[in-house]
Design a protein around this motif. Sequence first.
Motif, mmCIF file in Angstrom:
data_model
loop_
_atom_site.group_PDB
_atom_site.id
_atom_site.type_symbol
_atom_site.label_atom_id
_atom_site.label_comp_id
_atom_site.label_asym_id
_atom_site.label_seq_id
_atom_site.Cartn_x
_atom_site.Cartn_y
_atom_site.Cartn_z
ATOM 1 N N ASP A 1 -22.087 7.059 13.671
ATOM 2 C CA ASP A 1 -22.322 7.293 15.095
ATOM 3 C C ASP A 1 -21.018 7.222 15.880
ATOM 4 N N TRP A 2 -20.176 6.280 15.508
ATOM 5 C CA TRP A 2 -18.882 6.097 16.183
ATOM 6 C C TRP A 2 -18.015 7.343 16.016
ATOM 7 N N ARG A 3 -17.984 7.843 14.786
ATOM 8 C CA ARG A 3 -17.175 9.038 14.504
ATOM 9 C C ARG A 3 -17.755 10.267 15.211
ATOM 10 N N ALA A 4 -19.085 10.384 15.217
ATOM 11 C CA ALA A 4 -19.721 11.534 15.861
ATOM 12 C C ALA A 4 -19.471 11.556 17.356
ATOM 13 N N ALA A 5 -19.288 10.375 17.931
ATOM 14 C CA ALA A 5 -19.026 10.287 19.367
ATOM 15 C C ALA A 5 -17.553 10.495 19.703
ATOM 16 N N GLY A 6 -16.738 10.795 18.678
ATOM 17 C CA GLY A 6 -15.320 11.045 18.906
ATOM 18 C C GLY A 6 -14.444 9.843 18.699
ATOM 19 N N GLY A 7 -15.007 8.751 18.183
ATOM 20 C CA GLY A 7 -14.228 7.547 17.967
ATOM 21 C C GLY A 7 -13.490 7.566 16.642
ATOM 22 N N HIS A 8 -12.444 6.753 16.561
ATOM 23 C CA HIS A 8 -11.674 6.611 15.320
ATOM 24 C C HIS A 8 -12.247 5.456 14.517
ATOM 25 N N VAL A 9 -12.686 5.742 13.289
ATOM 26 C CA VAL A 9 -13.186 4.700 12.396
ATOM 27 C C VAL A 9 -12.007 4.178 11.585
ATOM 28 N N PRO A 10 -11.678 2.916 11.706
ATOM 29 C CA PRO A 10 -10.531 2.375 10.970
ATOM 30 C C PRO A 10 -10.654 2.637 9.478
ATOM 31 N N GLY A 11 -9.577 3.150 8.885
ATOM 32 C CA GLY A 11 -9.618 3.469 7.463
ATOM 33 C C GLY A 11 -8.341 3.103 6.727
ATOM 34 N N ARG A 12 -7.509 2.257 7.353
ATOM 35 C CA ARG A 12 -6.213 1.914 6.760
ATOM 36 C C ARG A 12 -6.367 1.358 5.350
ATOM 37 N N PHE A 13 -7.400 0.535 5.115
ATOM 38 C CA PHE A 13 -7.528 -0.158 3.843
ATOM 39 C C PHE A 13 -8.312 0.640 2.794
ATOM 40 N N ASP A 14 -8.841 1.785 3.185
ATOM 41 C CA ASP A 14 -9.664 2.569 2.262
ATOM 42 C C ASP A 14 -8.878 3.031 1.037
ATOM 43 N N ALA A 15 -7.579 3.236 1.214
ATOM 44 C CA ALA A 15 -6.749 3.713 0.111
ATOM 45 C C ALA A 15 -6.727 2.731 -1.047
ATOM 46 N N LEU A 16 -6.991 1.460 -0.774
ATOM 47 C CA LEU A 16 -6.966 0.446 -1.822
ATOM 48 C C LEU A 16 -8.177 0.529 -2.731
ATOM 49 N N SER A 17 -9.182 1.325 -2.344
ATOM 50 C CA SER A 17 -10.399 1.448 -3.139
ATOM 51 C C SER A 17 -10.346 2.608 -4.120
ATOM 52 N N THR A 18 -9.263 3.377 -4.122
ATOM 53 C CA THR A 18 -9.147 4.500 -5.057
ATOM 54 C C THR A 18 -8.866 3.972 -6.459
ATOM 55 N N PRO A 19 -9.362 4.651 -7.496
ATOM 56 C CA PRO A 19 -9.241 4.143 -8.869
ATOM 57 C C PRO A 19 -7.865 4.342 -9.496
ATOM 58 N N GLU A 20 -6.989 5.106 -8.841
ATOM 59 C CA GLU A 20 -5.696 5.380 -9.446
ATOM 60 C C GLU A 20 -4.890 4.088 -9.623
ATOM 61 N N ALA A 21 -4.077 4.059 -10.692
ATOM 62 C CA ALA A 21 -3.215 2.902 -10.927
ATOM 63 C C ALA A 21 -2.228 2.766 -9.778
ATOM 64 N N PRO A 22 -1.933 1.548 -9.340
ATOM 65 C CA PRO A 22 -0.997 1.361 -8.225
ATOM 66 C C PRO A 22 0.396 1.847 -8.594
ATOM 67 N N PRO A 23 1.059 2.486 -7.683
ATOM 68 C CA PRO A 23 2.408 2.985 -7.957
ATOM 69 C C PRO A 23 3.429 1.856 -7.942
ATOM 70 N N ALA A 24 4.636 2.203 -8.270
ATOM 71 C CA ALA A 24 5.728 1.247 -8.139
ATOM 72 C C ALA A 24 5.986 0.993 -6.656
ATOM 73 N N ILE A 25 6.492 -0.168 -6.369
ATOM 74 C CA ILE A 25 6.783 -0.558 -4.992
ATOM 75 C C ILE A 25 8.279 -0.483 -4.759
ATOM 76 N N SER A 26 8.682 0.150 -3.674
ATOM 77 C CA SER A 26 10.091 0.235 -3.315
ATOM 78 C C SER A 26 10.457 -0.991 -2.487
ATOM 79 N N VAL A 27 11.353 -1.813 -3.025
ATOM 80 C CA VAL A 27 11.711 -3.084 -2.404
ATOM 81 C C VAL A 27 13.217 -3.125 -2.177
ATOM 82 N N GLU A 28 13.623 -3.677 -1.049
ATOM 83 C CA GLU A 28 15.051 -3.844 -0.765
ATOM 84 C C GLU A 28 15.661 -4.742 -1.826
ATOM 85 N N ARG A 29 16.771 -4.303 -2.407
ATOM 86 C CA ARG A 29 17.326 -4.968 -3.581
ATOM 87 C C ARG A 29 17.650 -6.437 -3.328
#
Length: 350
Positions: free
Chosen positions: A297-325
């Motif tokens: 209903d929120w999306r149909a009314a033009g609202g933004h449904v938070p989805g930042r964390f949805d990517a963590l639910s994908t089955p793909e293996a986590p990639p390498a992390i780029s970290v400051e040396r």
Amino acid sequence: MNAMVEVPADRLRQQIAAVLAPYAEAGAARGIAAEDADRAALWLVQAEQLGLGGFGLDMLLRDLTRLDSGGGLEPGLEEPAERSAAGVEPGAAVTSFDAAGVPGPLALAAAARISAGGASTHGIGLVGISGVGALGVLGLAARALAEEGNFALVSAQAPAMVAPWGGREPAIGTNPLAFGAPRDAAPPLVADFATSQLTLAELRLRRETGEALPAGTALDAAGAPTTDPAAAAALLPEGRLGSLAGLLVEVLAGAAVGGRTPRGDAAAGRGAVVLALDPMRAGGGRIAETVAEIASDWRAAGGHVPGRFDALSTPEAPPAISVERGRYSALVNLGAASAASSPTQHEEEA
């Protein structure tokens, strides 16, 4: 430009967990468990994966510096009797613990586990935390609790840096708030937001890089608007409702659970609250279906449904992390120091 190094996500998680393990062991009397170190490490790695590096490894290293733990060798949990006695009440629906000397992400992981146990036993689990440092991404704790079928609410009070709506001087912290709920045919619905227009992590990053602040987000010491990150003496709230939400968090995590330091006392940390609610006990047995409808209903009314964390639910293996040396080297050195000081390690070597 800072040199970066690619680290496999699993390895980074293991290295962070190894650094946190001695703190978990030393905090056992307060209700902190060995498994909390691994969960906290997972959340820190996930923060990096989500592009929230200011709440990942960088934040952990700053918090360990705050604890002044002797390079990770001594967690520094030797305290007066009144503090050391402040541990959780096992199996209670409402409990609290003093997290002085405990890394913030580890305290958050422990509170999430304890609150889930309260919800399972009593239908509700609320854990108050006092004396804690930077906690990390609150939404990851809310998401984990929602994945277990709970409604979750997580909030954290922080040292004053945000002016109230219409004000010119800092009165409260950025005071983030997160909630999570299970949802049919989709990852949990999770929202995680600061009640100020900028987070302290964003302000810190812009001070390091010299990048100007967005207009209308900060005031200088004289109370005048500024875009100079070095001159920012107060951040502005996210509107009037954001200001009131920040006030709510200040009362909840600052006053109700003892997180706020009395005026005149040195601030040793901040306060936080983790709440887990079993919807079945509260009359919301169809919460996942209903939350899915609300989001639709929120999306149909033009609202933004938070989805930042949805990517963590994908089955793909986590990639390498780029970290400051430099930061990665600091983590490796802390892990080596922790291993060298471990009694188990010495016994094995003997």
